[in-house]
Design a protein around this motif. Structure first.
Motif, PDB file in Angstrom:
ATOM      1  N   GLU A  18       0.828  -1.203   0.000  1.00  0.00           N
ATOM      2  CA  GLU A  18       0.000   0.000   0.000  1.00  0.00           C
ATOM      3  C   GLU A  18       0.865   1.256   0.000  1.00  0.00           C
ATOM      4  OE1 GLU A  18      -3.142   0.082   2.921  1.00  0.00           O
ATOM      5  OE2 GLU A  18      -3.539   2.226   2.556  1.00  0.00           O
ATOM      6  N   ARG A  42       0.566   4.540  -2.365  1.00  0.00           N
ATOM      7  CA  ARG A  42       0.337   5.902  -1.835  1.00  0.00           C
ATOM      8  C   ARG A  42       1.390   6.876  -2.384  1.00  0.00           C
ATOM      9  NH1 ARG A  42      -4.680   5.160  -0.957  1.00  0.00           N
ATOM     10  NH2 ARG A  42      -5.140   3.530   0.533  1.00  0.00           N
ATOM     11  N   GLY A 102      -8.631   6.203  -0.501  1.00  0.00           N
ATOM     12  CA  GLY A 102      -7.686   6.354   0.600  1.00  0.00           C
ATOM     13  C   GLY A 102      -6.773   7.563   0.459  1.00  0.00           C
ATOM     14  N   THR A 142      -6.063  10.052   3.307  1.00  0.00           N
ATOM     15  CA  THR A 142      -5.242   9.703   4.471  1.00  0.00           C
ATOM     16  C   THR A 142      -3.882  10.406   4.434  1.00  0.00           C
ATOM     17  OG1 THR A 142      -4.360   7.716   3.390  1.00  0.00           O
ATOM     18  CG2 THR A 142      -6.358   7.434   4.719  1.00  0.00           C
ATOM     19  N   ILE A 154     -12.605   0.478   8.028  1.00  0.00           N
ATOM     20  CA  ILE A 154     -11.812   1.481   7.284  1.00  0.00           C
ATOM     21  C   ILE A 154     -12.610   2.783   7.181  1.00  0.00           C
ATOM     22  CG2 ILE A 154     -10.577   2.000   5.136  1.00  0.00           C
ATOM     23  CD1 ILE A 154     -10.504  -1.074   4.602  1.00  0.00           C
ATOM     24  N   ARG A 164     -11.739   6.644   8.532  1.00  0.00           N
ATOM     25  CA  ARG A 164     -11.557   7.765   7.593  1.00  0.00           C
ATOM     26  C   ARG A 164     -12.635   8.830   7.650  1.00  0.00           C
ATOM     27  NH1 ARG A 164     -10.309   4.362   2.115  1.00  0.00           N
ATOM     28  NH2 ARG A 164      -8.240   3.558   2.683  1.00  0.00           N
TER      29      ARG A 164
END
Ligand code: S3P
Length: 179
Positions: free
Chosen positions: A54, A58, A81, A84, A135, A139
């Motif tokens: 991951e 990112r 995501g 984040t 998740i 978030r």
């Protein structure tokens, strides 16, 4: 002056579908981050997760954000995501209307089961609904920082688009909005 929209929200919120139609309606460009990353890498997102984890993915989101941060008249749809990495959100804050496409966990679960063409590594687990709930809970505070929230459960994407156009009109966005 607002001249771009950033669609944030969880997996399966409809960011790609809504983003594409919204851009079409506005006559603006559309950039789906995941598709752009896949095209330039020549690999699917799932493969990138497998090969680089991951964190590697990112990093690719971060590079792409840096590249597009000066684009105007564009609808941007980063993956679920992306929020984040708060420094990426900060990079796009100016001149943008951030819209949170909100979706309930059960809707995500149902949609990801039928969207078999998109492999979502974070949901490829034994109990996906539990993963979705967890998740999303982690978030939600990040999505809440958007300028506006639009619910997507059970709604036609064109209704969602119309609501965002209305929000843009009220925010005094640049030229031709909703025309
Ligand atoms: C992710 C969401 C996906 C994709 C990747 C990770 C996430 O995008 O970027 O699988 O962390 O929520 P979508 O939100 O378009 O499914």
């Amino acid at each position: 002056m607002i001249d771009r929209v950033v669609l944030v929200g969880f997996m399966c919120a409809g960011k790609t579908t809504v983003g594409y139609r919204l851009a079409d309606r506005l006559g603006w460009d559309f950039l789906d981050f995941d598709r752009a990353i896949e095209e330039r890498e020549g690999r699917r997102i799932a493969q990138i997760f497998r090969e680089e984890g991951e964190a590697g993915f990112r990093g690719l989101e971060a590079s792409l954000t840096e590249e597009v941060q000066d684009q105007q008249q564009v609808v941007l749809a980063p993956g679920g995501g992306w929020v984040t990495q708060s420094e990426l959100v900060d990079r796009l804050r100016s001149r943008s209307l951030f819209v949170w496409l909100r979706v309930q966990p059960e809707t995500v679960y149902a949609r990801q089961r039928v969207q078999t063409a998109v492999e979502r590594p974070l949901l490829g687990v034994e109990h996906p609904l539990e993963a979705i709930r967890k998740i999303l809970a982690d978030r939600v505070g990040l999505y809440q920082q958007a300028d506006a929230v639009v619910d997507t459960d059970g709604r036609d994407p064109d209704d969602v688009v119309a609501e965002i156009v209305e929000l843009l009109n009220r925010s005094g966005a640049r030229k031709g909005v909703g025309s």
